[in-house]
Structure formats: structure tokens, C-alpha cells
Scaffold this motif. Sequence first.
Motif, PDB file in Angstrom:
ATOM      1  N   ARG A 122       0.826  -1.205   0.000  1.00  0.00           N
ATOM      2  CA  ARG A 122       0.000   0.000   0.000  1.00  0.00           C
ATOM      3  C   ARG A 122       0.865   1.262   0.000  1.00  0.00           C
ATOM      4  O   ARG A 122       0.555   2.245  -0.659  1.00  0.00           O
ATOM      5  CB  ARG A 122      -0.924  -0.003   1.224  1.00  0.00           C
ATOM      6  N   TYR A 123       1.954   1.224   0.776  1.00  0.00           N
ATOM      7  CA  TYR A 123       2.862   2.373   0.848  1.00  0.00           C
ATOM      8  C   TYR A 123       4.290   1.994   0.465  1.00  0.00           C
ATOM      9  O   TYR A 123       5.101   2.863   0.204  1.00  0.00           O
ATOM     10  CB  TYR A 123       2.848   2.961   2.273  1.00  0.00           C
ATOM     11  N   LEU A 124       4.592   0.717   0.463  1.00  0.00           N
ATOM     12  CA  LEU A 124       5.941   0.203   0.209  1.00  0.00           C
ATOM     13  C   LEU A 124       6.955   0.962   1.061  1.00  0.00           C
ATOM     14  O   LEU A 124       8.026   1.359   0.610  1.00  0.00           O
ATOM     15  CB  LEU A 124       6.284   0.297  -1.281  1.00  0.00           C
ATOM     16  N   TYR A 125       6.575   1.187   2.315  1.00  0.00           N
ATOM     17  CA  TYR A 125       7.402   1.968   3.244  1.00  0.00           C
ATOM     18  C   TYR A 125       8.107   1.019   4.210  1.00  0.00           C
ATOM     19  O   TYR A 125       9.274   0.718   4.047  1.00  0.00           O
ATOM     20  CB  TYR A 125       6.524   2.984   3.970  1.00  0.00           C
ATOM     21  N   LEU A 126       7.379   0.465   5.164  1.00  0.00           N
ATOM     22  CA  LEU A 126       7.986  -0.550   6.019  1.00  0.00           C
ATOM     23  C   LEU A 126       8.140  -1.865   5.263  1.00  0.00           C
ATOM     24  O   LEU A 126       9.063  -2.639   5.545  1.00  0.00           O
ATOM     25  CB  LEU A 126       7.158  -0.741   7.290  1.00  0.00           C
ATOM     26  N   LEU A 181      13.936  -1.192  -5.094  1.00  0.00           N
ATOM     27  CA  LEU A 181      12.489  -1.046  -5.221  1.00  0.00           C
ATOM     28  C   LEU A 181      11.965   0.065  -4.320  1.00  0.00           C
ATOM     29  O   LEU A 181      11.115   0.863  -4.730  1.00  0.00           O
ATOM     30  CB  LEU A 181      11.782  -2.364  -4.869  1.00  0.00           C
ATOM     31  N   SER A 182      12.455   0.126  -3.089  1.00  0.00           N
ATOM     32  CA  SER A 182      11.947   1.114  -2.141  1.00  0.00           C
ATOM     33  C   SER A 182      12.800   2.372  -2.069  1.00  0.00           C
ATOM     34  O   SER A 182      12.542   3.245  -1.240  1.00  0.00           O
ATOM     35  CB  SER A 182      11.837   0.488  -0.746  1.00  0.00           C
ATOM     36  N   TYR A 183      13.801   2.487  -2.945  1.00  0.00           N
ATOM     37  CA  TYR A 183      14.658   3.676  -2.943  1.00  0.00           C
ATOM     38  C   TYR A 183      14.512   4.532  -4.195  1.00  0.00           C
ATOM     39  O   TYR A 183      14.585   5.762  -4.119  1.00  0.00           O
ATOM     40  CB  TYR A 183      16.124   3.282  -2.785  1.00  0.00           C
ATOM     41  N   SER A 296       5.647   2.190 -11.980  1.00  0.00           N
ATOM     42  CA  SER A 296       4.538   1.917 -11.071  1.00  0.00           C
ATOM     43  C   SER A 296       5.018   1.730  -9.638  1.00  0.00           C
ATOM     44  O   SER A 296       4.371   2.197  -8.686  1.00  0.00           O
ATOM     45  CB  SER A 296       3.761   0.683 -11.555  1.00  0.00           C
ATOM     46  N   VAL A 297       6.158   1.048  -9.466  1.00  0.00           N
ATOM     47  CA  VAL A 297       6.752   0.922  -8.129  1.00  0.00           C
ATOM     48  C   VAL A 297       7.151   2.301  -7.614  1.00  0.00           C
ATOM     49  O   VAL A 297       6.874   2.665  -6.459  1.00  0.00           O
ATOM     50  CB  VAL A 297       7.983  -0.013  -8.164  1.00  0.00           C
ATOM     51  N   ASN A 298       7.789   3.092  -8.475  1.00  0.00           N
ATOM     52  CA  ASN A 298       8.226   4.435  -8.074  1.00  0.00           C
ATOM     53  C   ASN A 298       7.051   5.303  -7.648  1.00  0.00           C
ATOM     54  O   ASN A 298       7.175   6.118  -6.721  1.00  0.00           O
ATOM     55  CB  ASN A 298       8.965   5.117  -9.229  1.00  0.00           C
ATOM     56  N   ASP A 299       5.908   5.150  -8.320  1.00  0.00           N
ATOM     57  CA  ASP A 299       4.718   5.931  -7.970  1.00  0.00           C
ATOM     58  C   ASP A 299       4.305   5.696  -6.521  1.00  0.00           C
ATOM     59  O   ASP A 299       3.946   6.633  -5.801  1.00  0.00           O
ATOM     60  CB  ASP A 299       3.551   5.553  -8.886  1.00  0.00           C
ATOM     61  N   ILE A 300       4.329   4.425  -6.108  1.00  0.00           N
ATOM     62  CA  ILE A 300       3.947   4.089  -4.729  1.00  0.00           C
ATOM     63  C   ILE A 300       4.919   4.728  -3.749  1.00  0.00           C
ATOM     64  O   ILE A 300       4.523   5.381  -2.775  1.00  0.00           O
ATOM     65  CB  ILE A 300       3.922   2.562  -4.518  1.00  0.00           C
ATOM     66  N   VAL A 301       6.203   4.551  -4.004  1.00  0.00           N
ATOM     67  CA  VAL A 301       7.230   5.030  -3.080  1.00  0.00           C
ATOM     68  C   VAL A 301       7.273   6.551  -3.031  1.00  0.00           C
ATOM     69  O   VAL A 301       7.428   7.146  -1.957  1.00  0.00           O
ATOM     70  CB  VAL A 301       8.614   4.466  -3.475  1.00  0.00           C
TER      71      VAL A 301
END
Length: 329
Positions: A122-126, A181-183, A296-301
Motif C-alpha cells: 500500500r505504501y511500500l514503506y515498512l 524497489l523502495s529507494y 509503477s513501483v516508483n509511484d507508490i514510493v
Amino acid sequence: MGVFKEILARFPRGGLSYVFAYGSGVKQQVGYEEIAKQKKNVIDLIFCVRDPLCWHAENINRQESHYSMLHRLGPRFIMNYQEYLGARVYFNTLLPLPDINVTIKYGVISREHLLDDLLNWRYLYLAGRLQKPVSELVPTNGDDELNEALAKNLSSAFQVALLLLPKQFTAYQLFHTISSLSYKGDFRMLFGENKQKVRNIVVAQEKDFLNVYLPVMQTLTDYVGVDFNAREIGSDKNIVQFEQDKSLLAIIHHLRNAPDELQKRIVRNSAFKGDYMKIVPHLANSHNLLELIQTSVNDIVWRSSITQSIKNIPSAGLFKSLIYSYRKA
């Protein structure tokens, strides 16, 4: 674990579902002193709690000084601030513990929202932090739902990385792709983080990554093989080499297992419109699939990193926020 026990002893233990530590003060990175010798790095922790209201109420009672002026609005306000803004994490930042000679930063998230991030990105944060090696301080203690979500997050990261990687790749390339992915979409990478951060993590922790992802590899043997005794071309250096199935059926399989939020972003960014599962075969044949997935991954992050960073300013206090940003930069 001695210093972690000293830290945990200060916090409410009731209602904890999971606690982990992460970052350069916990896991070795290139460019930093050995963990045991570090004096200035911050130890980052995440507390996953079942009841944020009760946990914050007790924590404020124990250590009011950890909180900014927001605590004067009461624990219910703190809970709502945590639960409805940003990536659903509440951070207390730059807290010196002089008696044990460490400084800590800790975030609090509800079990419900951690599950949502792990399963759905949902946020790809934690979820992003948990795609890299961490130190578990309070284990899940038989929480099957949380254990399955943690495993699903790793599997999702591995399969999305396979979609982004060529037929043959090394362990370094795999874990660099997963870590990125998360950076890549994090706006702080534009000015506040070391541009070599992902490389510095993977080079120092490659063996830890292998241990983390070994169970995932064992579930995907139909799609990817691994040679633990390969030799680097042009040298005698031992490397871990992978080879994956890049057939249309394999790509479709990985796409169908993408987390829910990523599926939504792919549909939004794609030229194909309609139900995600119905357009997967068309996506698998798309010439720009890699770019579409990465965007699409970047959009979430991107969105979660901005909203959470703004949210952290009042919870940390402006002065601490400036100090923390300065240290990062």
C-alpha cells in the motif's frame, strides 16, 4: 543483543506484535565503521502494536520527553495522527540515551497497517525496509498471519525483481534490484541520501540477503535456478549466479502474483485498460514492461515518502527535523 535489551526495557511490552531494528547503526554498510565501534549512528527501530492508543498512552506516561509538543493533544490525537496520515507510522526522532551511549529513532505502526503494507504494498514503506536484512528484537511469536505477510512481502520483492532482471544475473544484481524497489522512487534520494546507498547496503550484506531470500528461492525452483559456486568471468572470484525462465508463461506467473497496489498502478500507467488479471497476457508481451513496472513501483514510493516526511516534521519537532535532515544530507 545487550544494547537492544537495554533499549526495549524502556518501552511498553504489552500489545507488541513485532519489533525490528534496521539501518546503518544496526546492519553493516560500506563507508561506516564496524557496528561495534560506531558512536554517532542512530539506531532505528519499528514497534508494531496491536492497540496504538493504549501503547502511546503508556509510552507518553513513561517517557513524555520522547514526543514533540503534539503529545499535549493527548494519546488519542497521537494515535489518529499515526493511523490516518502518511505511511501510517508515527516517528519519535533523535533521542539520546546517554546511560547506554546510543541515540535512537523509533516508529510505531499498528499491526493492521503493517499487514496491509506487507501484503499489498500500500505504501511500500515498512514493506521496503523489510525486504532487506533487519534485526528482529521481538519476534512474531506464532502470529501466523503476520509471518505469512512477512514471507509474502519477500516473495513479491523477489518476483518483481525477476521481471526487471535479464535471463542471467548475479546475487549482487538481484539484491541491488530488490533494494532499489523502495529507494528509486523516494524523493529523499534526490538530495538527502547517499547516491551509493543501495550499493553500500548490498556489498556489505550479500550473505545476509542470501539467508533472507533462500526460502523464497526454494518456492520458485520452477522459475529460477541458482549456482552457488559460479566463477566471475575474467577472474577466479566465486560468485552466486542465477538463471531464470523468461518465457511468456513465467512472466505471466510473476505478474499475477504482484501486490494489489502495484497492480492498480500498473493498470493506471498502462496503455491497456480493464481488469488487471485480464490484461496480464497483454502486459507480458509489452515491449516496455520493465519501464512500466519500475514507474509503477516508483509511484507508490514517491507518494508515501513525501507524505510521511511531511508528517514527520511535527512529530519530531522542527529543530530535530532540521538536524536529522542535515545529518542525512
